[in-house]
Design an enzyme around this catalytic site. Structure first.
Site, PDB file in Angstrom:
ATOM      1  N   ASP B  11       0.858  -1.189   0.000  1.00 51.31           N
ATOM      2  CA  ASP B  11       0.000   0.000   0.000  1.00 51.31           C
ATOM      3  C   ASP B  11       0.889   1.233   0.000  1.00 51.31           C
ATOM      4  O   ASP B  11       1.815   1.337   0.812  1.00 51.31           O
ATOM      5  CB  ASP B  11      -0.883   0.037   1.253  1.00 51.31           C
ATOM      6  CG  ASP B  11      -2.031  -0.952   1.155  1.00 51.31           C
ATOM      7  OD1 ASP B  11      -2.255  -1.496   0.058  1.00 51.31           O
ATOM      8  OD2 ASP B  11      -2.695  -1.186   2.181  1.00 51.31           O
ATOM      9  N   ASP B 130     -13.774  -6.474  -4.194  1.00 44.84           N
ATOM     10  CA  ASP B 130     -13.867  -6.675  -2.748  1.00 44.84           C
ATOM     11  C   ASP B 130     -15.235  -7.268  -2.479  1.00 44.84           C
ATOM     12  O   ASP B 130     -16.249  -6.630  -2.772  1.00 44.84           O
ATOM     13  CB  ASP B 130     -13.741  -5.334  -2.008  1.00 44.84           C
ATOM     14  CG  ASP B 130     -12.370  -4.699  -2.205  1.00 44.84           C
ATOM     15  OD1 ASP B 130     -11.382  -5.450  -2.277  1.00 44.84           O
ATOM     16  OD2 ASP B 130     -12.295  -3.462  -2.281  1.00 44.84           O
TER      17      ASP B 130
END
Lengths: 202, 262
Positions: B11, B130
């Site tokens: 990330d 997701d």
């Protein structure tokens, strides 16, 4: 060393340029026949569709130029497929440097063949220092049938030619620019080839 | 034989790696380029970088970072996070990324997948999903898992592949962060139903979880973040374990060359 990467309407040549940069070589990108003919070495990369790529090569008269080159030439991915006799993609007659044909992977397994796979039955100067069953990174939906000119074999659904060589013409189905240290060594082996086809042996 | 891929995910915020990364011997723990190189050396098969930068102005920083990564590492990498349109994709591919992942923007405008696949080729379009189990159905969530959508996971990924997505990155929100293992059932269902590779994500805690997601979950690749960043699982050891359990993996042959942390 003067190195020309052939520019045509196929994508993703940037990663090849970056990989050459990593090896300290600045390449020129060109579709100019004079520049290509004058280069010490030529790279013919690409990701894309065979019939539209061939049409572009014909428009630029590169379809007759490429097979007539006498310096070391390296086709990568679509470049390899276009150097074969025929591709099933769009039923396309190709450059006929290599006598083999290119087929689509049949349904049943996932397509494209994407990821790291082993190369074996290695021969020729590009694989100097590369062990049997080294892993390389592939992304493709079509593959060249095995033939006398193959210098590496990989198996996915069927065994196919992962690399080809005829005289000064070399080709790789996998992406050496993305195949870690193995790929880097193969690229370096190409850069270190003698500039003319004399003395080049399979 | 085609091998199963192990993919660390980083990330990135404002050009730096987010979350502490407990690596020894790294000068700047937050430097994504250094981390990427170490992962590549440790035998990672691909890398994913997700831009979680909040502001549009800082997104340029990410594209610059992608250029540095492309120059430094010689394995494929995917970038994603906040990609809205064709020009975002063009900029990141120009910067040297091999693939891009799209998520929310594709659900809002599924035609974007067709546009991107036609222009750049399916092989570089990863659809990130997701998903969350709600009773009998699996629902697609947007905005980094904050917002439920109207779409069910199975029908959405099927449509996305028909439109030209070349790969699916499937994150189970029910499993993400639990370290209790990947979502085996939905991963298998999707992997068996679709003709493209599926990357499983969410829930990795032990090497056994990777074994399960490859054998039971039929995943083509498995992605994880913290277990790698905090050296709870080391990639060379993970690959040897998988190899011993007959899962085809790429062994790089330099498995003892890495410092602690890998």
């Amino acid at each position: 060393m003067s190195l020309v990467v052939i520019k045509y309407n196929a994508g993703n040549i940037r990663s090849v340029l970056i990989a050459l940069g990593r090896l300290g070589v600045a390449a020129e990108i060109s579709n100019d026949p004079g520049r290509i003919r004058a280069a010490e070495k030529v790279i013919f990369p690409g990701v894309g569709e065979a019939s539209s790529a061939m049409r572009y090569l014909q428009e630029k008269k590169l379809d007759t130029l490429i097979p007539a080159l006498t310096q070391p030439v390296l086709g990568i991915c679509l470049g390899l497929q276009l150097m074969c006799r025929h591709s099933e993609e769009g039923d396309t007659p190709c450059l006929n440097v290599f006598s083999t044909r290119v087929r689509r992977f049949p349904p049943g397994k996932k397509v494209p063949h994407m990821g790291w796979n082993a190369i074996s039955s290695l021969r020729g100067p590009l694989f100097k220092g590369i062990p049997e069953n080294a892993y390389c990174y592939f992304v493709h939906s079509y593959a060249a049938e095995c033939c006398a000119e193959q210098t590496a074999v990989t198996e996915y659904v069927f065994p196919f030619a992962a690399a080809l060589q005829k005289d000064n013409f070399f080709a790789l189905q996998f992406h050496p620019e993305k195949s870690g240290d193995t790929g880097q060594r193969i690229l370096r082996n190409f850069l270190e080839l003698p500039p003319l086809k004399e003395g080049m042996q399979t | 034989m085609l091998t199963k891929r192990i993919i660390p995910c980083l990330d990135i915020r404002d050009g730096e790696t987010v979350k502490g990364v407990r690596f020894v011997e790294i000068r700047r723990a937050g430097d994504p380029v250094e981390l990427a190189r170490r992962y590549a050396e440790a035998g990672a098969d691909e890398l994913v970088f997700l831009d979680i930068t909040a502001t549009v102005e800082k997104r340029r920083t990410f594209a610059e970072l992608v250029e540095r990564i492309a120059f430094q590492i010689n394995i494929p990498f995917t970038v994603g996070g906040g990609i809205q349109n064709e020009s975002d994709v063009a900029r990141l591919l120009d910067a040297g990324a091999d693939k891009i992942s799209i998520n929310t923007a594709a659900v809002r405008d599924p035609g974007l997948i067709d546009t991107l696949a036609a222009r750049f080729g399916s092989q570089c379009i990863v659809l990130a999903v997701d998903c969350k189990q709600e009773g009998n159905i699996s629902r697609v969530y947007l905005n980094g898992g904050r917002k439920p959508s109207e779409r069910q996971t199975q029908e959405w990924v099927r449509e996305a592949v028909q439109r030209g997505a070349g790969e699916i990155l499937l994150t189970s929100m029910d499993h993400d962060g639990t370290k209790n293992g990947f979502a085996l059932e939905i991963t298998r269902e999707i992997s068996e139903a679709l003709p493209v590779p599926v990357i499983a994500s969410g829930g990795a805690g032990t090497p056994q979880h990777f074994f399960e997601v490859f054998r039971e979950g039929k995943a083509d690749a498995a992605l994880a973040a913290s277990v790698f960043h905090f050296a709870e699982i080391r990639i060379p050891e993970l690959k040897i374990l998988l190899h011993q359990q007959k899962i085809p993996v790429r062994l790089t042959g330099k498995d003892n060359d890495y410092g602690s942390g890998f």
